[in-house]
Design an enzyme around this catalytic site. Structure first.
Site, mmCIF file in Angstrom:
data_model
loop_
_atom_site.group_PDB
_atom_site.id
_atom_site.type_symbol
_atom_site.label_atom_id
_atom_site.label_comp_id
_atom_site.label_asym_id
_atom_site.label_seq_id
_atom_site.Cartn_x
_atom_site.Cartn_y
_atom_site.Cartn_z
ATOM 1 N N LYS A 40 6.877 -9.286 -50.088
ATOM 2 C CA LYS A 40 7.302 -10.173 -49.006
ATOM 3 C C LYS A 40 7.267 -11.639 -49.414
ATOM 4 C CE LYS A 40 6.558 -7.405 -44.892
ATOM 5 N NZ LYS A 40 7.984 -7.500 -44.549
ATOM 6 N N THR A 220 12.041 -10.963 -34.465
ATOM 7 C CA THR A 220 13.327 -10.400 -34.877
ATOM 8 C C THR A 220 13.468 -8.986 -34.328
ATOM 9 O OG1 THR A 220 12.391 -9.621 -36.979
ATOM 10 C CG2 THR A 220 13.421 -11.798 -36.974
ATOM 11 N N LEU A 221 14.716 -8.630 -33.984
ATOM 12 C CA LEU A 221 14.996 -7.344 -33.331
ATOM 13 C C LEU A 221 16.037 -6.544 -34.102
ATOM 14 C CD1 LEU A 221 15.186 -8.813 -29.720
ATOM 15 C CD2 LEU A 221 13.250 -7.593 -30.734
ATOM 16 N N GLY A 251 14.416 -8.953 -43.129
ATOM 17 C CA GLY A 251 13.407 -9.740 -42.434
ATOM 18 C C GLY A 251 12.868 -10.868 -43.292
ATOM 19 N N ASP A 252 12.688 -10.597 -44.590
ATOM 20 C CA ASP A 252 12.213 -11.642 -45.503
ATOM 21 C C ASP A 252 13.268 -12.727 -45.690
ATOM 22 O OD1 ASP A 252 9.795 -10.332 -45.871
ATOM 23 O OD2 ASP A 252 10.536 -9.175 -47.571
#
Length: 305
Positions: A40, A220-221, A251-252
Protein backbone atom coordinates in the site's frame (compact mmCIF):
# COMPACT_ATOMS: atom_id res chain seq x y z
CA UNK A 1 7.84 22.71 -3.80
CA UNK A 2 5.68 20.79 -1.31
CA UNK A 3 6.43 17.08 -1.02
CA UNK A 4 4.30 14.02 -0.49
CA UNK A 5 6.04 11.86 2.11
CA UNK A 6 4.81 8.28 2.37
CA UNK A 7 5.61 6.09 5.36
CA UNK A 8 4.45 2.56 4.75
CA UNK A 9 4.71 -0.89 3.27
CA UNK A 10 6.72 -2.24 0.36
CA UNK A 11 5.73 -5.62 -1.10
CA UNK A 12 6.41 -7.85 -4.04
CA UNK A 13 2.98 -8.71 -5.48
CA UNK A 14 2.53 -12.23 -6.86
CA UNK A 15 -0.64 -12.02 -8.95
CA UNK A 16 -2.55 -15.10 -10.14
CA UNK A 17 -5.44 -14.73 -12.61
CA UNK A 18 -8.24 -17.31 -12.71
CA UNK A 19 -11.88 -17.53 -13.76
CA UNK A 20 -12.99 -17.62 -10.14
CA UNK A 21 -11.36 -17.79 -6.72
CA UNK A 22 -11.24 -21.28 -5.18
CA UNK A 23 -13.59 -22.32 -2.41
CA UNK A 24 -12.19 -23.74 0.83
CA UNK A 25 -10.47 -27.05 0.05
CA UNK A 26 -10.81 -26.55 -3.71
CA UNK A 27 -8.17 -26.28 -6.44
CA UNK A 28 -8.82 -24.27 -9.60
CA UNK A 29 -6.72 -23.68 -12.71
CA UNK A 30 -5.14 -20.27 -13.12
CA UNK A 31 -4.45 -18.60 -16.45
CA UNK A 32 -1.37 -16.55 -15.54
CA UNK A 33 1.07 -15.62 -12.77
CA UNK A 34 2.87 -12.27 -12.74
CA UNK A 35 5.15 -10.31 -10.40
CA UNK A 36 4.67 -6.61 -9.68
CA UNK A 37 6.02 -4.03 -7.22
CA UNK A 38 3.36 -3.41 -4.58
CA UNK A 39 2.47 -2.72 -0.95
CA UNK A 40 0.00 0.00 0.00
CA UNK A 41 2.73 2.47 0.86
CA UNK A 42 4.72 1.85 -2.29
CA UNK A 43 1.58 1.94 -4.43
CA UNK A 44 0.46 5.25 -2.99
CA UNK A 45 3.90 6.77 -3.46
CA UNK A 46 4.01 5.69 -7.11
CA UNK A 47 0.50 7.03 -7.70
CA UNK A 48 1.55 10.43 -6.32
CA UNK A 49 4.78 10.47 -8.33
CA UNK A 50 3.10 9.39 -11.57
CA UNK A 51 0.59 12.21 -11.08
CA UNK A 52 3.52 14.62 -10.90
CA UNK A 53 4.14 15.11 -7.17
CA UNK A 54 7.60 15.27 -5.58
CA UNK A 55 7.65 12.15 -3.39
CA UNK A 56 9.87 10.74 -0.63
CA UNK A 57 9.44 7.32 0.98
CA UNK A 58 10.12 5.89 4.45
CA UNK A 59 10.08 2.11 4.88
CA UNK A 60 12.02 -1.17 4.83
CA UNK A 61 12.91 -3.94 2.36
CA UNK A 62 14.86 -7.17 2.71
CA UNK A 63 18.41 -7.66 1.49
CA UNK A 64 17.58 -9.95 -1.44
CA UNK A 65 16.70 -9.70 -5.11
CA UNK A 66 13.08 -8.74 -4.44
CA UNK A 67 14.24 -5.86 -2.25
CA UNK A 68 16.58 -4.62 -4.97
CA UNK A 69 13.74 -4.72 -7.49
CA UNK A 70 11.59 -2.62 -5.15
CA UNK A 71 14.38 -0.06 -4.69
CA UNK A 72 14.91 0.12 -8.45
CA UNK A 73 11.19 0.71 -8.85
CA UNK A 74 11.43 3.80 -6.67
CA UNK A 75 14.29 5.04 -8.84
CA UNK A 76 12.33 4.44 -12.04
CA UNK A 77 9.42 6.46 -10.66
CA UNK A 78 11.62 9.31 -9.41
CA UNK A 79 10.89 8.69 -5.72
CA UNK A 80 13.43 9.71 -3.08
CA UNK A 81 14.30 6.43 -1.31
CA UNK A 82 17.10 7.73 0.92
CA UNK A 83 14.99 6.83 4.00
CA UNK A 84 14.26 3.27 2.82
CA UNK A 85 16.22 0.92 5.09
CA UNK A 86 17.54 -2.48 3.95
CA UNK A 87 17.01 -5.16 6.63
CA UNK A 88 19.39 -8.09 6.97
CA UNK A 89 17.09 -10.20 9.16
CA UNK A 90 13.74 -10.03 7.35
CA UNK A 91 12.63 -10.63 3.75
CA UNK A 92 10.84 -8.11 1.59
CA UNK A 93 7.08 -8.16 2.16
CA UNK A 94 5.00 -10.33 -0.18
CA UNK A 95 1.36 -10.11 -1.28
CA UNK A 96 -0.36 -13.11 -2.87
CA UNK A 97 -3.20 -11.80 -5.06
CA UNK A 98 -5.93 -13.77 -6.82
CA UNK A 99 -7.86 -11.94 -9.56
CA UNK A 100 -11.09 -13.51 -10.79
CA UNK A 101 -12.88 -13.19 -14.11
CA UNK A 102 -14.69 -10.00 -13.02
CA UNK A 103 -11.48 -8.20 -12.06
CA UNK A 104 -12.14 -8.48 -8.31
CA UNK A 105 -9.28 -9.58 -6.08
CA UNK A 106 -8.47 -11.45 -2.87
CA UNK A 107 -5.16 -10.76 -1.12
CA UNK A 108 -2.95 -12.44 1.50
CA UNK A 109 -0.07 -10.30 2.79
CA UNK A 110 3.13 -11.59 4.45
CA UNK A 111 4.63 -8.44 6.04
CA UNK A 112 8.31 -9.42 6.23
CA UNK A 113 10.53 -6.32 6.50
CA UNK A 114 7.49 -4.05 6.81
CA UNK A 115 7.26 -5.13 10.45
CA UNK A 116 10.72 -3.64 11.03
CA UNK A 117 9.65 -0.05 10.28
CA UNK A 118 10.13 1.70 13.63
CA UNK A 119 11.02 4.80 15.63
CA UNK A 120 14.41 5.27 13.95
CA UNK A 121 12.69 5.44 10.56
CA UNK A 122 10.12 8.01 11.75
CA UNK A 123 12.97 10.39 12.58
CA UNK A 124 13.48 10.84 8.82
CA UNK A 125 10.53 13.25 8.99
CA UNK A 126 12.49 15.52 11.30
CA UNK A 127 15.85 14.96 9.61
CA UNK A 128 14.39 15.64 6.16
CA UNK A 129 13.20 19.09 7.11
CA UNK A 130 9.57 18.40 6.22
CA UNK A 131 6.91 20.78 7.48
CA UNK A 132 4.13 23.16 6.51
CA UNK A 133 2.86 22.49 3.00
CA UNK A 134 4.17 18.93 2.90
CA UNK A 135 1.74 16.01 3.04
CA UNK A 136 2.40 12.87 5.12
CA UNK A 137 0.61 9.68 4.07
CA UNK A 138 0.47 6.56 6.27
CA UNK A 139 -1.39 3.23 6.16
CA UNK A 140 -1.63 0.30 8.59
CA UNK A 141 0.59 -2.31 6.89
CA UNK A 142 3.51 -1.32 9.15
CA UNK A 143 3.40 -1.41 12.98
CA UNK A 144 0.59 0.72 14.38
CA UNK A 145 2.86 2.27 17.01
CA UNK A 146 5.16 3.48 14.24
CA UNK A 147 2.23 4.95 12.31
CA UNK A 148 1.00 6.74 15.44
CA UNK A 149 4.47 8.18 16.10
CA UNK A 150 4.78 9.35 12.49
CA UNK A 151 1.36 11.04 12.52
CA UNK A 152 2.11 12.79 15.80
CA UNK A 153 5.48 14.04 14.56
CA UNK A 154 4.08 15.06 11.18
CA UNK A 155 1.29 16.97 12.91
CA UNK A 156 3.82 18.68 15.20
CA UNK A 157 5.91 19.70 12.17
CA UNK A 158 2.86 21.26 10.53
CA UNK A 159 2.45 18.68 7.77
CA UNK A 160 -0.98 17.76 6.37
CA UNK A 161 -1.44 14.25 7.76
CA UNK A 162 -3.38 11.60 5.81
CA UNK A 163 -4.12 8.15 7.21
CA UNK A 164 -5.45 5.41 4.96
CA UNK A 165 -6.93 3.14 7.66
CA UNK A 166 -6.20 -0.10 5.80
CA UNK A 167 -6.24 -2.87 6.83
CA UNK A 168 -9.34 -1.96 8.83
CA UNK A 169 -8.84 -0.74 12.40
CA UNK A 170 -10.42 1.63 14.90
CA UNK A 171 -8.24 4.76 14.67
CA UNK A 172 -10.45 7.21 16.55
CA UNK A 173 -7.73 7.59 19.19
CA UNK A 174 -5.50 9.16 16.50
CA UNK A 175 -7.98 11.60 14.99
CA UNK A 176 -6.46 14.54 16.89
CA UNK A 177 -3.32 14.23 14.71
CA UNK A 178 -5.02 13.22 11.43
CA UNK A 179 -6.14 15.89 8.97
CA UNK A 180 -7.68 13.46 6.46
CA UNK A 181 -8.87 9.92 7.23
CA UNK A 182 -9.52 7.82 4.14
CA UNK A 183 -10.97 4.29 4.04
CA UNK A 184 -13.16 2.09 1.90
CA UNK A 185 -16.70 1.12 2.92
CA UNK A 186 -15.52 -1.88 4.96
CA UNK A 187 -12.59 -0.12 6.64
CA UNK A 188 -14.74 2.76 7.94
CA UNK A 189 -17.01 0.46 9.94
CA UNK A 190 -14.81 0.15 13.09
CA UNK A 191 -14.78 3.95 13.21
CA UNK A 192 -18.53 4.60 12.86
CA UNK A 193 -19.85 1.76 15.01
CA UNK A 194 -20.51 -0.95 12.45
CA UNK A 195 -22.35 -1.54 9.18
CA UNK A 196 -24.66 0.92 7.44
CA UNK A 197 -27.76 0.28 5.32
CA UNK A 198 -27.54 3.03 2.69
CA UNK A 199 -25.35 5.73 1.20
CA UNK A 200 -27.38 8.35 3.06
CA UNK A 201 -26.83 6.59 6.39
CA UNK A 202 -23.11 6.29 5.64
CA UNK A 203 -22.90 10.01 4.88
CA UNK A 204 -24.76 10.88 8.09
CA UNK A 205 -22.56 8.72 10.30
CA UNK A 206 -19.34 9.81 8.61
CA UNK A 207 -20.52 13.39 9.11
CA UNK A 208 -20.98 12.77 12.82
CA UNK A 209 -17.43 11.44 13.02
CA UNK A 210 -15.99 14.36 11.05
CA UNK A 211 -17.91 17.03 12.92
CA UNK A 212 -16.87 15.65 16.31
CA UNK A 213 -13.21 16.19 15.37
CA UNK A 214 -11.11 18.39 13.10
CA UNK A 215 -10.59 15.42 10.77
CA UNK A 216 -11.97 15.24 7.24
CA UNK A 217 -13.27 11.75 6.43
CA UNK A 218 -13.23 10.25 2.93
CA UNK A 219 -14.86 6.87 2.17
CA UNK A 220 -14.40 5.20 -1.21
CA UNK A 221 -17.25 3.02 -2.50
CA UNK A 222 -15.65 1.13 -5.39
CA UNK A 223 -17.57 1.58 -8.60
CA UNK A 224 -20.10 3.76 -6.76
CA UNK A 225 -17.63 6.63 -6.22
CA UNK A 226 -16.92 8.16 -2.82
CA UNK A 227 -18.20 10.36 -0.01
CA UNK A 228 -16.11 13.04 1.72
CA UNK A 229 -17.10 15.12 4.74
CA UNK A 230 -15.16 18.00 6.29
CA UNK A 231 -17.11 19.83 8.97
CA UNK A 232 -20.45 20.74 7.41
CA UNK A 233 -19.17 20.36 3.84
CA UNK A 234 -20.12 17.16 2.01
CA UNK A 235 -18.79 15.96 -1.37
CA UNK A 236 -20.75 13.05 -2.87
CA UNK A 237 -18.88 11.84 -5.96
CA UNK A 238 -20.37 9.34 -8.39
CA UNK A 239 -17.83 7.24 -10.30
CA UNK A 240 -17.82 7.13 -14.07
CA UNK A 241 -18.34 3.69 -15.63
CA UNK A 242 -15.22 2.02 -17.06
CA UNK A 243 -14.28 -1.42 -18.42
CA UNK A 244 -12.73 -3.04 -15.35
CA UNK A 245 -9.68 -5.25 -15.88
CA UNK A 246 -8.12 -5.36 -12.40
CA UNK A 247 -9.23 -3.51 -9.25
CA UNK A 248 -5.89 -4.10 -7.49
CA UNK A 249 -4.35 -0.75 -6.54
CA UNK A 250 -7.39 1.38 -7.34
CA UNK A 251 -7.80 2.44 -3.72
CA UNK A 252 -4.08 3.18 -3.44
CA UNK A 253 -4.26 5.25 -6.61
CA UNK A 254 -7.07 7.24 -5.03
CA UNK A 255 -5.03 7.93 -1.88
CA UNK A 256 -1.82 8.78 -3.74
CA UNK A 257 -3.51 11.19 -6.12
CA UNK A 258 -5.53 12.71 -3.27
CA UNK A 259 -2.24 13.47 -1.48
CA UNK A 260 -0.66 14.88 -4.65
CA UNK A 261 -3.56 17.28 -5.25
CA UNK A 262 -3.55 18.38 -1.60
CA UNK A 263 0.20 19.05 -1.90
CA UNK A 264 -0.65 21.30 -4.85
CA UNK A 265 -2.67 23.40 -2.41
CA UNK A 266 -6.09 22.43 -3.77
CA UNK A 267 -9.19 22.01 -1.58
CA UNK A 268 -10.37 18.62 -0.33
CA UNK A 269 -13.46 18.56 -2.63
CA UNK A 270 -11.21 19.18 -5.67
CA UNK A 271 -8.71 16.55 -4.49
CA UNK A 272 -11.48 13.98 -3.99
CA UNK A 273 -12.94 14.64 -7.44
CA UNK A 274 -9.58 14.16 -9.17
CA UNK A 275 -8.65 11.14 -7.01
CA UNK A 276 -11.95 9.43 -7.85
CA UNK A 277 -11.28 9.81 -11.57
CA UNK A 278 -7.74 8.46 -11.13
CA UNK A 279 -9.00 5.46 -9.15
CA UNK A 280 -11.48 4.59 -11.88
CA UNK A 281 -8.80 4.79 -14.56
CA UNK A 282 -6.50 2.53 -12.54
CA UNK A 283 -8.95 -0.37 -12.86
CA UNK A 284 -8.63 -0.44 -16.67
CA UNK A 285 -5.15 -2.03 -16.60
CA UNK A 286 -3.60 -5.02 -14.84
CA UNK A 287 -1.28 -4.57 -11.87
CA UNK A 288 -1.42 -2.33 -8.81
CA UNK A 289 1.10 0.17 -10.19
CA UNK A 290 1.16 -0.38 -13.94
CA UNK A 291 -2.37 0.99 -14.28
CA UNK A 292 -1.75 4.20 -12.33
CA UNK A 293 -2.51 7.22 -14.52
CA UNK A 294 -0.59 10.44 -15.15
CA UNK A 295 -2.01 13.89 -14.48
CA UNK A 296 -2.65 14.35 -18.22
CA UNK A 297 -4.51 11.04 -18.46
CA UNK A 298 -6.74 11.96 -15.53
CA UNK A 299 -7.45 15.40 -17.01
CA UNK A 300 -8.39 13.84 -20.36
CA UNK A 301 -10.66 11.36 -18.61
CA UNK A 302 -12.39 14.11 -16.63
CA UNK A 303 -12.89 16.12 -19.81
CA UNK A 304 -14.76 13.31 -21.55
CA UNK A 305 -18.51 13.85 -21.79
Amino acid sequence: MAKVVVLGSINQDVTVTCKRAPLVGETVHGTSVEYFPGGKGSNQAVASARFGATVAFIGCVGNESAGQVMLSNFDINGIDRSAVRVCEDAPTGTALITIDGTGDNSIVVVPGANEQVGAEDVEALRDGGFGAGDVLVCQLEVPRATVAAALRLGHKLGMTTVLNAAPADDVRDLLDVIDVLTTNEMEIQPNIGGDFSSRDELTERVGELARSTDTAVVVTLGGEGCVAVAGNDVADIRARSVDVVDTTGAGDTFVGVLAAVLADGESLPEAVEVASAAGSLATTKKGAQSGMPTRAEVADFQAQA
